[in-house]
Design a protein around this motif. Sequence first.
Motif, PDB file in Angstrom:
ATOM      1  N   LYS A  71       0.761  -1.400  -0.099  1.00  0.00           N
ATOM      2  CA  LYS A  71      -0.150  -0.040  -0.010  1.00  0.00           C
ATOM      3  C   LYS A  71       0.883   1.525  -0.041  1.00  0.00           C
ATOM      4  O   LYS A  71       0.484   2.199  -0.565  1.00  0.00           O
ATOM      5  N   ASP A  72       2.037   1.172   0.803  1.00  0.00           N
ATOM      6  CA  ASP A  72       2.912   2.322   0.919  1.00  0.00           C
ATOM      7  C   ASP A  72       3.469   2.713  -0.504  1.00  0.00           C
ATOM      8  O   ASP A  72       3.583   3.756  -1.061  1.00  0.00           O
ATOM      9  N   PHE A  73       3.669   1.613  -1.194  1.00  0.00           N
ATOM     10  CA  PHE A  73       4.511   1.675  -2.729  1.00  0.00           C
ATOM     11  C   PHE A  73       3.184   2.517  -3.824  1.00  0.00           C
ATOM     12  O   PHE A  73       3.637   3.355  -4.224  1.00  0.00           O
ATOM     13  N   ARG A  74       1.836   2.025  -3.484  1.00  0.00           N
ATOM     14  CA  ARG A  74       1.060   2.806  -4.476  1.00  0.00           C
ATOM     15  C   ARG A  74       0.948   4.090  -3.942  1.00  0.00           C
ATOM     16  O   ARG A  74       0.695   4.827  -4.938  1.00  0.00           O
ATOM     17  N   HIS A  75       0.753   4.406  -2.644  1.00  0.00           N
ATOM     18  CA  HIS A  75       0.625   5.969  -2.352  1.00  0.00           C
ATOM     19  C   HIS A  75       1.987   6.622  -2.774  1.00  0.00           C
ATOM     20  O   HIS A  75       1.798   7.757  -3.129  1.00  0.00           O
ATOM     21  N   TRP A  76       3.091   6.176  -2.686  1.00  0.00           N
ATOM     22  CA  TRP A  76       4.346   6.777  -2.998  1.00  0.00           C
ATOM     23  C   TRP A  76       4.083   7.077  -4.504  1.00  0.00           C
ATOM     24  O   TRP A  76       4.693   8.096  -4.965  1.00  0.00           O
ATOM     25  N   MET A  77       3.959   6.193  -5.529  1.00  0.00           N
ATOM     26  CA  MET A  77       3.784   6.316  -6.762  1.00  0.00           C
ATOM     27  C   MET A  77       2.799   7.496  -6.902  1.00  0.00           C
ATOM     28  O   MET A  77       2.850   8.411  -8.014  1.00  0.00           O
ATOM     29  N   LEU A  78       1.664   7.595  -6.437  1.00  0.00           N
ATOM     30  CA  LEU A  78       0.582   8.679  -6.684  1.00  0.00           C
ATOM     31  C   LEU A  78       1.183   9.903  -6.252  1.00  0.00           C
ATOM     32  O   LEU A  78       0.914  11.094  -6.557  1.00  0.00           O
ATOM     33  N   ARG A  79       2.166   9.822  -5.171  1.00  0.00           N
ATOM     34  CA  ARG A  79       2.499  11.433  -4.507  1.00  0.00           C
ATOM     35  C   ARG A  79       3.859  11.767  -5.405  1.00  0.00           C
ATOM     36  O   ARG A  79       3.916  13.036  -5.680  1.00  0.00           O
ATOM     37  N   GLU A  80       4.812  10.837  -5.805  1.00  0.00           N
ATOM     38  CA  GLU A  80       6.124  11.379  -6.063  1.00  0.00           C
ATOM     39  C   GLU A  80       6.831  10.308  -7.081  1.00  0.00           C
ATOM     40  O   GLU A  80       7.983  10.027  -7.247  1.00  0.00           O
ATOM     41  N   ASN A  82       6.834   9.810 -10.469  1.00  0.00           N
ATOM     42  CA  ASN A  82       7.082  10.296 -11.726  1.00  0.00           C
ATOM     43  C   ASN A  82       8.436  10.708 -11.624  1.00  0.00           C
ATOM     44  O   ASN A  82       8.904  11.759 -11.165  1.00  0.00           O
ATOM     45  N   GLN A  83       9.585   9.985 -12.045  1.00  0.00           N
ATOM     46  CA  GLN A  83      10.741   9.954 -12.089  1.00  0.00           C
ATOM     47  C   GLN A  83      11.248  11.073 -13.000  1.00  0.00           C
ATOM     48  O   GLN A  83      12.555  11.620 -13.045  1.00  0.00           O
ATOM     49  N   LYS A  84      10.592  11.428 -14.010  1.00  0.00           N
ATOM     50  CA  LYS A  84      10.814  12.220 -15.207  1.00  0.00           C
ATOM     51  C   LYS A  84      10.733  13.631 -14.504  1.00  0.00           C
ATOM     52  O   LYS A  84      11.487  14.842 -14.812  1.00  0.00           O
ATOM     53  N   THR A  85       9.674  13.907 -13.665  1.00  0.00           N
ATOM     54  CA  THR A  85       9.469  15.378 -13.119  1.00  0.00           C
ATOM     55  C   THR A  85       9.222  14.907 -11.581  1.00  0.00           C
ATOM     56  O   THR A  85       8.432  14.447 -11.239  1.00  0.00           O
ATOM     57  N   PRO A  86      10.554  15.062 -10.976  1.00  0.00           N
ATOM     58  CA  PRO A  86      10.758  14.840  -9.393  1.00  0.00           C
ATOM     59  C   PRO A  86       9.472  15.664  -8.755  1.00  0.00           C
ATOM     60  O   PRO A  86       9.353  16.813  -9.114  1.00  0.00           O
ATOM     61  N   GLY A  87       8.899  14.962  -7.719  1.00  0.00           N
ATOM     62  CA  GLY A  87       8.124  15.888  -6.808  1.00  0.00           C
ATOM     63  C   GLY A  87       6.610  15.646  -7.364  1.00  0.00           C
ATOM     64  O   GLY A  87       5.744  16.008  -6.631  1.00  0.00           O
ATOM     65  N   THR A  88       6.627  15.042  -8.521  1.00  0.00           N
ATOM     66  CA  THR A  88       5.113  14.793  -8.831  1.00  0.00           C
ATOM     67  C   THR A  88       4.695  13.391  -9.028  1.00  0.00           C
ATOM     68  O   THR A  88       5.666  12.499  -9.205  1.00  0.00           O
ATOM     69  N   GLY A  89       3.388  12.921  -8.930  1.00  0.00           N
ATOM     70  CA  GLY A  89       2.990  11.528  -8.856  1.00  0.00           C
ATOM     71  C   GLY A  89       2.615  11.146 -10.212  1.00  0.00           C
ATOM     72  O   GLY A  89       2.445  11.810 -11.389  1.00  0.00           O
ATOM     73  N   LEU A  90       2.376   9.958 -10.441  1.00  0.00           N
ATOM     74  CA  LEU A  90       1.777   9.301 -11.710  1.00  0.00           C
ATOM     75  C   LEU A  90       0.378   9.147 -11.587  1.00  0.00           C
ATOM     76  O   LEU A  90      -0.451   9.332 -10.509  1.00  0.00           O
ATOM     77  N   GLN A  91      -0.233   9.055 -12.962  1.00  0.00           N
ATOM     78  CA  GLN A  91      -1.469   8.917 -13.298  1.00  0.00           C
ATOM     79  C   GLN A  91      -2.148   7.680 -12.431  1.00  0.00           C
ATOM     80  O   GLN A  91      -1.435   6.573 -12.064  1.00  0.00           O
ATOM     81  N   GLU A  92      -3.463   7.748 -11.972  1.00  0.00           N
ATOM     82  CA  GLU A  92      -4.151   6.469 -11.314  1.00  0.00           C
ATOM     83  C   GLU A  92      -3.941   5.344 -12.206  1.00  0.00           C
ATOM     84  O   GLU A  92      -3.671   4.170 -11.661  1.00  0.00           O
ATOM     85  N   ASN A  93      -4.213   5.369 -13.595  1.00  0.00           N
ATOM     86  CA  ASN A  93      -4.132   4.193 -14.124  1.00  0.00           C
ATOM     87  C   ASN A  93      -2.886   3.480 -14.561  1.00  0.00           C
ATOM     88  O   ASN A  93      -2.496   2.343 -14.303  1.00  0.00           O
TER      89      ASN A  93
END
Length: 367
Positions: A71-80, A82-93
Amino acid sequence: MRQKLYKHGLIAQPEKPQPKATIADFTHSYIERHSGTKPATKTVWKRCRRLLVACFGESTSLQSIGVGEAKDFRHWMLREGNQKTPGTGLQENTVRKMCSVAAQFFADAADRKLVAVNPFTHKDIPRTTKENRSRDYFLSREDAETILQACPDTQWRLLFALSRYGGLRCPSEHLSLKWEDVDWKAGRFTVRSPKTEHHEGKESRVVPIFPELLPYLQAAFDESQLKSGSVITRYRSTEANLRTQLHKIIRRAGLEPWPKVFHNLRASRETELAAEHPIHVVCAWIGNSPTVAARHYLTVTESDFTNALKAHHFARQNRTENEGTDVNRDTEGVKKSRKSSGKCVISLRKEGKRVVATGLEPVTSCV
């Protein structure tokens, strides 16, 4: 103690403890073991591996990942994530897709008894992508022509035209296309689909050489020296990021890149074709089903609103003209005027003359 008991023959030789498998090593070996997997699939796997390592670290063992960590991994992806743009998350899908791949990794680890349970199969960790029509975009033909003019060479113009006017999946179907698949005389070409080839009868499909596509296909053929082999000879490397290059071309054309840039080119073409041909024909050309087309491809365009307003205006104007004709009695018409002596008297007006009918039979002078 085990060694002493074994030495006296009281127990079997104790097994040596197996080294704990780390996330980095196991996922790397998993990808390497599946050598026959398609490059595009491996690209997705490698992305998930990078995200797992970035979140947990290379030395983290598989056994230390439970449901809470998943679950932490999922929340981390949503939060940060996006490795191309640090500090931003990935889309839900995208997050759901990565959780699905992680579940695939851990399912293999469970089969090898490296972990007791698969933490990514928990009900609170969704792995199925959901419908998201907010990222739909219809590219008009005018903008498409502007972008085509900004393409650097014939090959790039054909790549773009095959997506926008041919409805091909990029890059798999573009790179699979060969000159032997093009039937110039019949005006059609065969598209081989690596994505759907594992479904019976979905290995390939036949697509018309649409008039909008013809000049770009012809130009590439004229430049081809062998007149055989692959149609797209450049940009074939798996390291060639066509999406990033297309973004640059779009900006060079004075436009802004839209979401899901290649998918929406294909969707724009299917939307156009669906307005002109039966849906089963369109789906045969595009290579999907009516259900998938309705859920993920077909969209409402500005021309739909324009045509609806034109139809409404025409109907209103036509109704107004008809009402004016009835009031002024300018055209031939039939009007029930009155009842007299139990008979229906009908007034007929034509060219200023009045004819009176007194019943079902014609009026005679002897009655």
